[in-house]
Design a protein around this motif. Structure first.
Motif, PDB file in Angstrom:
ATOM      1  N   GLN A  14       0.772  -1.118   0.002  1.00 47.47           N
ATOM      2  CA  GLN A  14      -0.020  -0.027  -0.056  1.00 47.47           C
ATOM      3  C   GLN A  14       0.856   1.395   0.184  1.00 47.47           C
ATOM      4  N   SER A  15       1.830   1.296  -0.820  1.00 43.46           N
ATOM      5  CA  SER A  15       2.952   2.446  -0.799  1.00 43.46           C
ATOM      6  C   SER A  15       2.403   3.278  -1.838  1.00 43.46           C
ATOM      7  N   ARG A  16       3.108   4.481  -1.836  1.00 45.48           N
ATOM      8  CA  ARG A  16       3.020   5.672  -2.685  1.00 45.48           C
ATOM      9  C   ARG A  16       3.473   5.161  -4.282  1.00 45.48           C
ATOM     10  N   THR A  17       4.310   4.219  -4.080  1.00 43.62           N
ATOM     11  CA  THR A  17       4.634   3.674  -5.612  1.00 43.62           C
ATOM     12  C   THR A  17       3.562   2.938  -5.957  1.00 43.62           C
ATOM     13  N   ARG A  18       2.739   2.280  -5.080  1.00 43.88           N
ATOM     14  CA  ARG A  18       1.399   1.579  -5.687  1.00 43.88           C
ATOM     15  C   ARG A  18       0.324   2.782  -6.196  1.00 43.88           C
ATOM     16  N   ASP A  19       0.246   3.672  -5.092  1.00 43.31           N
ATOM     17  CA  ASP A  19      -0.685   4.949  -5.664  1.00 43.31           C
ATOM     18  C   ASP A  19      -0.445   5.333  -6.749  1.00 43.31           C
ATOM     19  N   ALA A  20       1.045   5.748  -6.952  1.00 39.98           N
ATOM     20  CA  ALA A  20       1.250   6.473  -8.357  1.00 39.98           C
ATOM     21  C   ALA A  20       1.085   5.761  -9.556  1.00 39.98           C
ATOM     22  N   ALA A  21       1.256   4.394  -9.297  1.00 44.92           N
ATOM     23  CA  ALA A  21       1.370   3.537 -10.438  1.00 44.92           C
ATOM     24  C   ALA A  21      -0.127   3.333 -10.962  1.00 44.92           C
ATOM     25  N   GLU A  22      -0.995   3.056 -10.037  1.00 43.94           N
ATOM     26  CA  GLU A  22      -2.297   3.063  -9.994  1.00 43.94           C
ATOM     27  C   GLU A  22      -3.020   4.389 -10.528  1.00 43.94           C
ATOM     28  N   ARG A  23      -2.629   5.539 -10.247  1.00 46.26           N
ATOM     29  CA  ARG A  23      -2.985   6.963 -10.817  1.00 46.26           C
ATOM     30  C   ARG A  23      -2.534   6.660 -12.305  1.00 46.26           C
ATOM     31  N   LEU A  24      -1.468   6.346 -12.725  1.00 48.65           N
ATOM     32  CA  LEU A  24      -0.975   6.543 -14.102  1.00 48.65           C
ATOM     33  C   LEU A  24      -1.785   5.502 -14.966  1.00 48.65           C
ATOM     34  N   ALA A  25      -2.348   4.289 -14.656  1.00 43.48           N
ATOM     35  CA  ALA A  25      -3.144   3.324 -15.206  1.00 43.48           C
ATOM     36  C   ALA A  25      -4.362   4.026 -15.405  1.00 43.48           C
ATOM     37  N   ALA A  26      -4.921   4.697 -14.390  1.00 39.27           N
ATOM     38  CA  ALA A  26      -6.344   5.275 -14.399  1.00 39.27           C
ATOM     39  C   ALA A  26      -6.381   6.384 -15.370  1.00 39.27           C
ATOM     40  N   VAL A  27      -5.159   7.190 -15.335  1.00 37.10           N
ATOM     41  CA  VAL A  27      -5.289   8.535 -16.122  1.00 37.10           C
ATOM     42  C   VAL A  27      -5.001   7.877 -17.783  1.00 37.10           C
ATOM     43  N   LEU A  28      -4.566   6.823 -17.849  1.00 34.19           N
ATOM     44  CA  LEU A  28      -4.278   6.311 -19.268  1.00 34.19           C
ATOM     45  C   LEU A  28      -5.620   5.671 -19.749  1.00 34.19           C
ATOM     46  N   GLY A  29      -6.757   5.610 -18.839  1.00 27.67           N
ATOM     47  CA  GLY A  29      -7.726   4.819 -19.170  1.00 27.67           C
ATOM     48  C   GLY A  29      -8.010   3.396 -19.145  1.00 27.67           C
ATOM     49  N   ALA A  30      -7.300   2.657 -18.408  1.00 28.84           N
ATOM     50  CA  ALA A  30      -7.187   1.488 -18.247  1.00 28.84           C
ATOM     51  C   ALA A  30      -7.742   0.896 -17.065  1.00 28.84           C
ATOM     52  N   SER A  31      -8.383  -0.409 -17.293  1.00 21.52           N
ATOM     53  CA  SER A  31      -8.931  -1.245 -16.183  1.00 21.52           C
ATOM     54  C   SER A  31      -7.789  -1.913 -15.726  1.00 21.52           C
ATOM     55  N   ALA A  32      -7.596  -1.686 -14.264  1.00 20.79           N
ATOM     56  CA  ALA A  32      -6.043  -2.391 -13.759  1.00 20.79           C
ATOM     57  C   ALA A  32      -6.367  -3.282 -12.787  1.00 20.79           C
ATOM     58  N   THR A  33      -5.292  -4.273 -12.707  1.00 20.39           N
ATOM     59  CA  THR A  33      -5.197  -5.279 -11.606  1.00 20.39           C
ATOM     60  C   THR A  33      -3.729  -4.859 -11.318  1.00 20.39           C
ATOM     61  N   THR A  34      -3.723  -5.163  -9.819  1.00 18.78           N
ATOM     62  CA  THR A  34      -2.482  -4.625  -9.303  1.00 18.78           C
ATOM     63  C   THR A  34      -1.748  -6.023  -8.564  1.00 18.78           C
ATOM     64  N   ILE A  35      -0.475  -6.231  -8.763  1.00 20.32           N
ATOM     65  CA  ILE A  35       0.217  -7.266  -8.335  1.00 20.32           C
ATOM     66  C   ILE A  35       1.354  -6.535  -7.215  1.00 20.32           C
ATOM     67  N   GLU A  36       1.101  -6.697  -6.006  1.00 21.65           N
ATOM     68  CA  GLU A  36       1.829  -6.358  -5.038  1.00 21.65           C
ATOM     69  C   GLU A  36       2.958  -7.420  -4.705  1.00 21.65           C
ATOM     70  N   VAL A  37       4.163  -7.244  -5.481  1.00 23.20           N
ATOM     71  CA  VAL A  37       5.226  -8.244  -5.520  1.00 23.20           C
ATOM     72  C   VAL A  37       5.473  -8.525  -3.847  1.00 23.20           C
TER      73      VAL A  37
END
Length: 167
Positions: A14-37
């Motif tokens: 639940q890091s800022r890295t995750r938030d930033a990446a999910e924001r990027l996917a959303a702004v690009l218009g993607a339906s995203a699934t997240t893998i927390e390694v």
């Protein structure tokens, strides 16, 4: 609509890295699934683990792959490397569009996504039509770097996604 796999290589869930990446996917218009390694833990240390294999399959099913990491010692985390090592060279991300994203404490490592993470994505077969995105972790949500990056690179990403679907 297209799908994105957001791979988060931050050891902290639940890091800022995750938030930033999910924001990027959303702004690009993607339906995203997240893998927390980080949730894969010691399963990453070998090959053939079914939980890791399922995470790899989720990434391979996506149209867009956002590989995200904090910047450690000028590069991405070893945790992210362990996960990316699960993908076959040249074919593991074949014909998928990849975007490297890294957060860091200061501007000194602004080229890290381009110099360290993007070559790995390309080695795995990803198409990387855009410059890697680097954001300051202390103000990634309001600094405007994401908007500037999207203005510059979203057309190339979307064109690459359309091109890939036409095959």
């Amino acid at each position: 609509m297209f799908t994105a796999a957001v791979i988060v290589g931050n050891p902290t869930p639940q890091s800022r890295t995750r938030d930033a990446a999910e924001r990027l996917a959303a702004v690009l218009g993607a339906s995203a699934t997240t893998i927390e390694v980080s949730e894969l833990g010691p399963r990453l240390l070998g090959f053939g683990d079914p939980v890791v294999a399922e995470a790899v399959a989720r990434v391979q099913d996506a149209d867009l792959v956002v590989a995200a990491s904090p910047t450690y010692k000028g590069t991405y985390t070893g945790l992210l490397k362990l996960f990316l090592d699960q993908f076959a060279t040249g074919t593991g991300l074949a014909d998928q569009v990849g975007v490297p994203l890294m957060l860091g404490a200061g501007p000194a490592h602004a080229l890290a996504p381009e110099l360290t993470l993007k070559p790995v994505l390309v080695e795995l077969g990803a198409i990387c039509p855009a410059q890697g995105l680097y954001q300051l972790d202390s103000r990634y949500a309001e600094e405007g770097a994401l908007d500037k990056w999207v203005d510059a690179w979203a057309p190339a990403i979307h064109a690459s996604l359309r091109m890939d679907r036409s095959r």
